[in-house]
Design a protein around this motif. Structure first.
Motif, short mmCIF file in Angstrom:
data_model
loop_
_atom_site.label_atom_id
_atom_site.label_comp_id
_atom_site.label_asym_id
_atom_site.label_seq_id
_atom_site.Cartn_x
_atom_site.Cartn_y
_atom_site.Cartn_z
N LYS A 27 0.83 -1.19 0.00
CA LYS A 27 0.00 0.00 0.00
C LYS A 27 0.87 1.24 0.00
CE LYS A 27 -1.87 1.25 3.91
NZ LYS A 27 -2.69 1.29 5.14
N ALA A 28 0.28 2.35 -0.47
CA ALA A 28 0.95 3.65 -0.44
C ALA A 28 -0.13 4.72 -0.53
CB ALA A 28 1.94 3.80 -1.58
N GLY A 29 0.21 5.94 -0.12
CA GLY A 29 -0.78 7.00 -0.20
C GLY A 29 -0.32 8.29 0.44
N LEU A 30 -1.29 9.16 0.69
CA LEU A 30 -1.03 10.50 1.22
C LEU A 30 -1.46 10.61 2.67
CD1 LEU A 30 -2.27 12.74 -1.75
CD2 LEU A 30 0.09 12.19 -1.15
N ASN A 31 -0.70 11.40 3.42
CA ASN A 31 -1.05 11.79 4.78
C ASN A 31 -1.46 13.26 4.82
OD1 ASN A 31 -0.25 9.30 5.75
ND2 ASN A 31 1.77 10.01 6.42
N LEU A 32 -2.48 13.57 5.58
CA LEU A 32 -2.76 14.95 5.97
C LEU A 32 -2.49 14.99 7.47
CD1 LEU A 32 -3.71 17.71 5.01
CD2 LEU A 32 -6.04 17.06 5.64
N ALA A 33 -1.24 15.37 7.81
CA ALA A 33 -0.75 15.24 9.17
C ALA A 33 -0.83 16.56 9.93
CB ALA A 33 0.70 14.75 9.15
N ASP A 34 -1.05 16.45 11.23
CA ASP A 34 -1.15 17.62 12.09
C ASP A 34 -0.75 17.19 13.50
OD1 ASP A 34 -1.69 20.15 13.02
OD2 ASP A 34 -3.78 20.19 12.38
N LEU A 35 -0.60 18.18 14.39
CA LEU A 35 -0.39 17.94 15.81
C LEU A 35 -1.52 18.61 16.56
CD1 LEU A 35 3.45 18.55 16.13
CD2 LEU A 35 2.28 16.35 16.14
N ALA A 36 -2.05 17.93 17.57
CA ALA A 36 -3.20 18.43 18.31
C ALA A 36 -2.86 18.56 19.79
CB ALA A 36 -4.40 17.49 18.14
N SER A 37 -3.40 19.63 20.41
CA SER A 37 -3.20 19.85 21.84
C SER A 37 -4.36 20.68 22.36
CB SER A 37 -1.87 20.56 22.12
OG SER A 37 -1.73 20.86 23.50
N SER A 38 -4.71 20.47 23.64
CA SER A 38 -5.77 21.25 24.26
C SER A 38 -5.26 22.56 24.84
CB SER A 38 -6.44 20.42 25.37
OG SER A 38 -5.49 20.03 26.34
N GLU A 39 -3.95 22.79 24.74
CA GLU A 39 -3.38 24.03 25.26
C GLU A 39 -3.82 25.22 24.41
OE1 GLU A 39 1.06 25.73 26.45
OE2 GLU A 39 0.68 23.59 26.30
N ASP A 40 -4.25 26.31 25.07
CA ASP A 40 -4.83 27.46 24.37
C ASP A 40 -3.87 28.11 23.39
OD1 ASP A 40 -7.20 27.09 25.74
OD2 ASP A 40 -6.71 28.52 27.32
N GLU A 41 -2.60 28.21 23.75
CA GLU A 41 -1.64 28.92 22.92
C GLU A 41 -1.02 28.04 21.83
OE1 GLU A 41 1.25 30.66 25.46
OE2 GLU A 41 -0.17 32.00 26.47
N PHE A 42 -1.39 26.78 21.79
CA PHE A 42 -0.79 25.88 20.80
C PHE A 42 -1.44 26.10 19.44
CE2 PHE A 42 -0.52 21.94 18.39
CZ PHE A 42 0.82 21.65 18.49
N GLU A 43 -0.61 26.32 18.41
CA GLU A 43 -1.09 26.52 17.05
C GLU A 43 -0.27 25.66 16.09
OE1 GLU A 43 -1.44 30.53 15.71
OE2 GLU A 43 -2.12 31.28 17.65
N ALA A 44 -0.96 24.95 15.22
CA ALA A 44 -0.29 24.15 14.21
C ALA A 44 -1.22 23.96 13.02
CB ALA A 44 0.13 22.79 14.77
N ASP A 45 -0.64 23.86 11.84
CA ASP A 45 -1.40 23.63 10.62
C ASP A 45 -1.03 22.28 10.03
OD1 ASP A 45 -2.57 26.21 10.71
OD2 ASP A 45 -0.74 27.07 9.85
N SER A 46 -1.95 21.75 9.23
CA SER A 46 -1.73 20.45 8.61
C SER A 46 -0.68 20.53 7.51
CB SER A 46 -3.04 19.92 8.02
OG SER A 46 -4.03 19.78 9.01
N LYS A 47 -0.02 19.41 7.27
CA LYS A 47 0.95 19.30 6.19
C LYS A 47 0.73 17.98 5.46
CE LYS A 47 5.10 17.96 6.99
NZ LYS A 47 6.51 17.88 7.39
N ILE A 48 1.11 17.94 4.20
CA ILE A 48 0.94 16.74 3.39
C ILE A 48 2.22 15.91 3.42
CG2 ILE A 48 0.56 15.87 1.05
CD1 ILE A 48 -1.19 18.27 0.52
N GLY A 49 2.06 14.61 3.60
CA GLY A 49 3.18 13.70 3.59
C GLY A 49 2.80 12.41 2.88
N LEU A 50 3.72 11.47 2.85
CA LEU A 50 3.51 10.19 2.18
C LEU A 50 3.59 9.05 3.17
CD1 LEU A 50 5.78 10.71 -0.98
CD2 LEU A 50 3.30 10.99 -0.86
N HIS A 51 2.97 7.94 2.84
CA HIS A 51 3.17 6.70 3.58
C HIS A 51 3.23 5.54 2.60
CE1 HIS A 51 -1.29 6.75 3.26
NE2 HIS A 51 -1.16 5.44 3.18
N LEU A 52 3.98 4.51 2.95
CA LEU A 52 4.05 3.32 2.13
C LEU A 52 4.51 2.14 2.96
CD1 LEU A 52 7.26 3.17 -0.05
CD2 LEU A 52 6.89 5.03 1.55
#
Length: 218
Positions: A27-52
């Protein structure tokens, strides 16, 4: 983590030594990866990656199967900041910053699959990830009085991250008679990606779209 890993391989070994039909695939494909946190000041956006990687499907019955996998996965997140800052003396400067955290894992998901029909399945199960590398790319520019100062680079931050990551995976897919298959899966981290994080936990959050091919047909 060790107990989880041993439990996963115990289940695989039990199924493999039973009368289960075994099929192999890639198998192979695309990731829409992000980091998540409940902290108010934490900010992050998604990025595209690969997996195989590859998978083994152990058919337990007409409706149920166990599918362990070994998958390389490019994950992480990116962030962008910009604004103005008072530099003193009546000088107002502008700044822009970009960060790209690249986390590369070797993941071992084990999905328990339910097949309500011959071609459609839903599945869920644990995933254990081994961190292969972690790098942080940065690029910033500060401008004041018509003068700009920029800097960029890349830093190895693997020592700041945990070497193992535990996630929960849930997804669905289509499997065609030709062996071609399509899958959509969401992996949510259950452990903090940072080794010594004094704030709220920061977890992996990855949406995956895969295209695979069954190499055998038992």
């Amino acid at each position: 983590m060790k107990k989880v890993l041993l439990s996963i391989f115990a289940v695989i070994a039990f199924a493999a030594t039973s009368n289960a039909q075994v099929n192999f695939g890639v198998k192979a494909g695309l990731n829409l990866a992000d980091l998540a946190s409940s902290e108010d000041e934490f900010e992050a956006d998604s990025k595209i990656g690969l997996h195989l990687g590859g998978y083994v499907e152990l058919s337990l019955s007409d409706k149920f199967a166990l599918q362990p996998e070994l998958v390389y996965s490019a994950q992480g997140a990116k962030s962008e900041f910009s604004g103005e800052e008072d530099l003193g003396g009546g000088i107002i400067g502008t700044y822009s910053e970009e960060y790209n955290l690249k986390l590369n894992y070797l993941n071992v998901p084990v999905l328990f699959k339910f097949k309500p029909s011959e071609s459609f399945y839903i599945g869920a199960g644990p995933q254990l990830g081994l961190l292969l590398s972690a790098n942080s790319e940065y690029d910033y520019t500060v401008t004041a009085s018509g003068i700009s100062v920029s800097d960029s680079g890349e830093e190895d931050v693997k020592d700041e991250m945990k070497g193992m990551d535990l996630s929960f995976a849930i997804g669905a897919g289509l499997e065609l008679e030709s062996g071609l298959n399509f899958g959509l899966r969401y992996n949510y981290g259950l452990s903090d990606v940072y080794d010594k994080n004094e704030g709220d936990a920061v977890r992996n959050s990855v949406l995956q779209f895969s295209v695979g091919f069954r190499l055998t047909n038992n």
